[in-house]
Design a protein around this motif. Structure first.
Motif, PDB file in Angstrom:
ATOM      1  N   SER A 151      47.990  33.033  27.988  1.00  0.00           N
ATOM      2  CA  SER A 151      47.310  32.247  26.966  1.00  0.00           C
ATOM      3  C   SER A 151      48.225  32.028  25.760  1.00  0.00           C
ATOM      4  O   SER A 151      49.253  32.686  25.603  1.00  0.00           O
ATOM      5  CB  SER A 151      46.034  32.967  26.519  1.00  0.00           C
ATOM      6  OG  SER A 151      46.370  34.122  25.784  1.00  0.00           O
ATOM      7  N   HIS A 152      47.809  31.121  24.907  1.00  0.00           N
ATOM      8  CA  HIS A 152      48.561  30.828  23.682  1.00  0.00           C
ATOM      9  C   HIS A 152      48.623  32.075  22.795  1.00  0.00           C
ATOM     10  O   HIS A 152      49.672  32.379  22.219  1.00  0.00           O
ATOM     11  CB  HIS A 152      47.909  29.656  22.939  1.00  0.00           C
ATOM     12  CG  HIS A 152      48.666  29.229  21.726  1.00  0.00           C
ATOM     13  ND1 HIS A 152      49.857  28.550  21.807  1.00  0.00           N
ATOM     14  CD2 HIS A 152      48.411  29.411  20.411  1.00  0.00           C
ATOM     15  CE1 HIS A 152      50.303  28.324  20.589  1.00  0.00           C
ATOM     16  NE2 HIS A 152      49.449  28.831  19.722  1.00  0.00           N
ATOM     17  N   GLU A 153      47.534  32.802  22.708  1.00  0.00           N
ATOM     18  CA  GLU A 153      47.501  34.016  21.904  1.00  0.00           C
ATOM     19  C   GLU A 153      48.468  35.071  22.441  1.00  0.00           C
ATOM     20  O   GLU A 153      49.133  35.761  21.672  1.00  0.00           O
ATOM     21  CB  GLU A 153      46.079  34.603  21.836  1.00  0.00           C
ATOM     22  CG  GLU A 153      45.105  33.777  21.029  1.00  0.00           C
ATOM     23  CD  GLU A 153      44.575  32.553  21.790  1.00  0.00           C
ATOM     24  OE1 GLU A 153      44.681  32.505  23.041  1.00  0.00           O
ATOM     25  OE2 GLU A 153      44.084  31.638  21.127  1.00  0.00           O
ATOM     26  N   GLN A 154      48.559  35.204  23.769  1.00  0.00           N
ATOM     27  CA  GLN A 154      49.503  36.140  24.368  1.00  0.00           C
ATOM     28  C   GLN A 154      50.940  35.718  24.081  1.00  0.00           C
ATOM     29  O   GLN A 154      51.801  36.569  23.840  1.00  0.00           O
ATOM     30  CB  GLN A 154      49.277  36.243  25.877  1.00  0.00           C
ATOM     31  CG  GLN A 154      47.998  36.949  26.252  1.00  0.00           C
ATOM     32  CD  GLN A 154      47.708  36.855  27.724  1.00  0.00           C
ATOM     33  OE1 GLN A 154      47.915  35.815  28.361  1.00  0.00           O
ATOM     34  NE2 GLN A 154      47.208  37.947  28.297  1.00  0.00           N
ATOM     35  N   TYR A 191      55.112  28.591  17.178  1.00  0.00           N
ATOM     36  CA  TYR A 191      53.829  29.263  17.211  1.00  0.00           C
ATOM     37  C   TYR A 191      53.131  29.464  15.889  1.00  0.00           C
ATOM     38  O   TYR A 191      51.981  29.819  15.889  1.00  0.00           O
ATOM     39  CB  TYR A 191      53.936  30.599  17.949  1.00  0.00           C
ATOM     40  CG  TYR A 191      54.865  31.626  17.369  1.00  0.00           C
ATOM     41  CD1 TYR A 191      54.390  32.660  16.578  1.00  0.00           C
ATOM     42  CD2 TYR A 191      56.219  31.581  17.636  1.00  0.00           C
ATOM     43  CE1 TYR A 191      55.236  33.634  16.077  1.00  0.00           C
ATOM     44  CE2 TYR A 191      57.068  32.553  17.142  1.00  0.00           C
ATOM     45  CZ  TYR A 191      56.579  33.563  16.368  1.00  0.00           C
ATOM     46  OH  TYR A 191      57.420  34.512  15.880  1.00  0.00           O
TER      47      TYR A 191
END
Length: 139
Positions: free
Chosen positions: A7-10, A70
């Protein structure tokens, strides 16, 4: 061939962890070779682009480069003279090295790491009075 999907958060956590490890190494270099009064010679924070975004460059197994931007940072890099690194092969013999890279949860080691981090952050504060206040707040 195995494709890793996250995921983007990861990816944000992954990129942050990478830049923090690099920054810890730069902390040691800053302490050993930098002068707080010569800001034009300070190394930039890892992953900071000229426009103030944090980014890393991922390379896959096909040697393709994938930029990953990011987040926006409060910091930005500035042009300067740069830092000429002398021989850094003996840094791992310095007692500070073992403290900065120790994984032991020691109160003293954690305090020293935080003090070194704040000293290095103070190097990037342009106003000497603000640097002083920032460093005194560490005590």
């Amino acid at each position: 061939m195995r494709e890793i999907i996250c995921s983007h958060e990861q990816m944000i956590v992954f990129a942050h962890n990478i830049t923090e490890k690099i920054n810890r190494t730069l902390d040691l270099i800053r302490i050993m070779q930098c002068n707080i009064t010569e800001q034009e010679k300070l190394p930039s924070y890892p992953g900071i682009c000229l426009d103030g975004f944090s980014s890393i460059l991922l390379v896959n197994e096909k040697d393709e480069y994938i930029p990953f931007v990011y987040r926006m940072q409060k910091l930005s890099s500035v042009e300067g003279l740069g830092l000429y690194l002398e021989d850094v092969s003996d840094y791992d013999e310095n007692p500070l090295y073992s403290v900065l890279y120790s994984n032991k949860p020691s109160y003293v080691s954690n305090t020293i790491r935080q003090a070194v981090k704040r000293l290095n952050e103070a190097m990037y504060i342009p106003d000497p009075n603000s640097q002083f206040v920032y460093l005194m707040s560490t005590l």
